[in-house]
Design an enzyme around this catalytic site. Sequence first.
Site, PDB file in Angstrom:
ATOM      1  N   LYS A 200       0.853  -1.185   0.000  1.00 39.73           N
ATOM      2  CA  LYS A 200       0.000   0.000   0.000  1.00 39.73           C
ATOM      3  C   LYS A 200       0.891   1.237   0.000  1.00 39.73           C
ATOM      4  CE  LYS A 200      -3.481   2.454   2.650  1.00 39.73           C
ATOM      5  NZ  LYS A 200      -4.433   2.410   3.762  1.00 39.73           N
ATOM      6  N   LYS A 253      -2.201  -1.542  -3.835  1.00 43.69           N
ATOM      7  CA  LYS A 253      -3.084  -0.385  -3.733  1.00 43.69           C
ATOM      8  C   LYS A 253      -2.268   0.903  -3.757  1.00 43.69           C
ATOM      9  CE  LYS A 253      -5.957   1.958  -0.445  1.00 43.69           C
ATOM     10  NZ  LYS A 253      -6.342   2.084   0.923  1.00 43.69           N
ATOM     11  N   TYR A 318     -15.188   0.877  -6.638  1.00 44.91           N
ATOM     12  CA  TYR A 318     -16.442   1.610  -6.416  1.00 44.91           C
ATOM     13  C   TYR A 318     -17.381   1.471  -7.608  1.00 44.91           C
ATOM     14  CZ  TYR A 318     -13.564   3.359  -2.663  1.00 44.91           C
ATOM     15  OH  TYR A 318     -12.749   3.412  -1.565  1.00 44.91           O
TER      16      TYR A 318
HETATM   17  C1  PBG Z   1      -7.293   3.282   5.723  1.00 46.33           C
HETATM   18  C2  PBG Z   1      -7.592   3.202   4.281  1.00 46.33           C
HETATM   19  C3  PBG Z   1      -7.430   4.170   3.271  1.00 46.33           C
HETATM   20  C4  PBG Z   1      -7.972   3.630   2.107  1.00 46.33           C
HETATM   21  C5  PBG Z   1      -8.391   2.341   2.409  1.00 46.33           C
HETATM   22  N1  PBG Z   1      -8.140   2.091   3.762  1.00 46.33           N
HETATM   23  C6  PBG Z   1      -6.930   5.555   3.328  1.00 46.33           C
HETATM   24  C7  PBG Z   1      -5.550   5.854   3.686  1.00 46.33           C
HETATM   25  O1  PBG Z   1      -4.724   4.987   3.931  1.00 46.33           O
HETATM   26  O2  PBG Z   1      -5.256   7.036   3.759  1.00 46.33           O
HETATM   27  C8  PBG Z   1      -8.087   4.309   0.770  1.00 46.33           C
HETATM   28  C9  PBG Z   1      -9.155   3.799  -0.141  1.00 46.33           C
HETATM   29  C10 PBG Z   1      -9.489   4.693  -1.288  1.00 46.33           C
HETATM   30  O3  PBG Z   1      -8.876   5.747  -1.523  1.00 46.33           O
HETATM   31  O4  PBG Z   1     -10.432   4.321  -2.022  1.00 46.33           O
HETATM   32  N2  PBG Z   1      -5.992   3.341   6.120  1.00 46.33           N
END
Ligand code: PBG
Length: 330
Positions: A200, A253, A318
């Site tokens: 991530k 991600k 989404y």
């Molecule tokens: C929580 C989380 C995030 C997203 C999913 N889980 C935000 C972040 O890490 O700032 C982002 C999902 C999206 O942008 O669709 N940590």
Amino acid sequence: MPGFPVRRMRRLRRNERLRALVRETTLSVEHLIMPLFVRPGKGVRKPIEAMPGNFQLSVDELTAEVARLDALGVPAVLLFGIPDAKDEAATSAYDEAGVVQQAIRAVRKTTPRMCVVTDVCLCAYTSHGQCGVIVEKGGEKVVDNDRTLELLARQALTHARAGAGMVAPSDMMDGRVGAIRKALDAEGMTDVAILSYAAKYASGFYGPFREAAESAPQFGDRRSYQMDPPNAREALAEIALDIDEGADIVMVKPALAYLDVIRRVRERFDVPVAAYSVSGEFAAVKAAAERGWLDEKTIALEILTAMRRAGADILITYWAADVARWLKET
Ligand code: PBG
């Protein structure tokens, strides 16, 4: 291989029958996971401005939405909670009566066959909006990795007890997959799977989500735990560690700007790979489509198919409900 004029690449593109026959990649509803946002209240359906068509839903509205998704053939949902109260210790994240925990129980009753995946992270539950516990170190506020692990494991346990089939840690603390697996197994919940947000990145593409989940950090950013976007080898190391700790599915991600990472993960590892097409990817296309600059359906299907082509087995998007409808039309 012969060249032109013996070989003519256009021969197999002449009509849809032929194109379908030689198509290398498929996109179908059974690969999709729809993210949903749940908040306290009744009859609440609060639009998320930067993510048109998405809402913060109260539990009753959420169960209705899940039933609609089920009817469309969407097999799984990913739940995010927006709690009533936030504090330093993210207490509401591991409250048995928390909003996500209630939502899981409700969905298990109303649509038992829906696969319920839950986001495990503290950022929506902490007053400071960081994904972990804050401590002072040398006069600086930092996220304490090892103290956070315990809270994440507690949060995951409450989700599993409520009936989640899969938990998805998104915090990027080191060792959290192992901590969660150990906690689940200690309670005999060996069947609850872990979908790890393994690679991530600290991405600008999460902007709209932070409005949706009300989880923007109140100070600093997330670069001390989320990955640096220029790195890909590091993603392979993250994934190897998570698999080693017990991740059943690994995620990359965001997805669209990281197709190379998806490809490399697919080639290196033999576990299922998920791609999260995040809020900013969705919002950018929506905005362009609203201006008439792009055709939403064409672009969404092209983007998601590209993620499958890159090697993703599972797509978190989404557009899940829209894709289900679009695929039915054709
Ligand atoms: C929580 C989380 C995030 C997203 C999913 N889980 C935000 C972040 O890490 O700032 C982002 C999902 C999206 O942008 O669709 N940590």
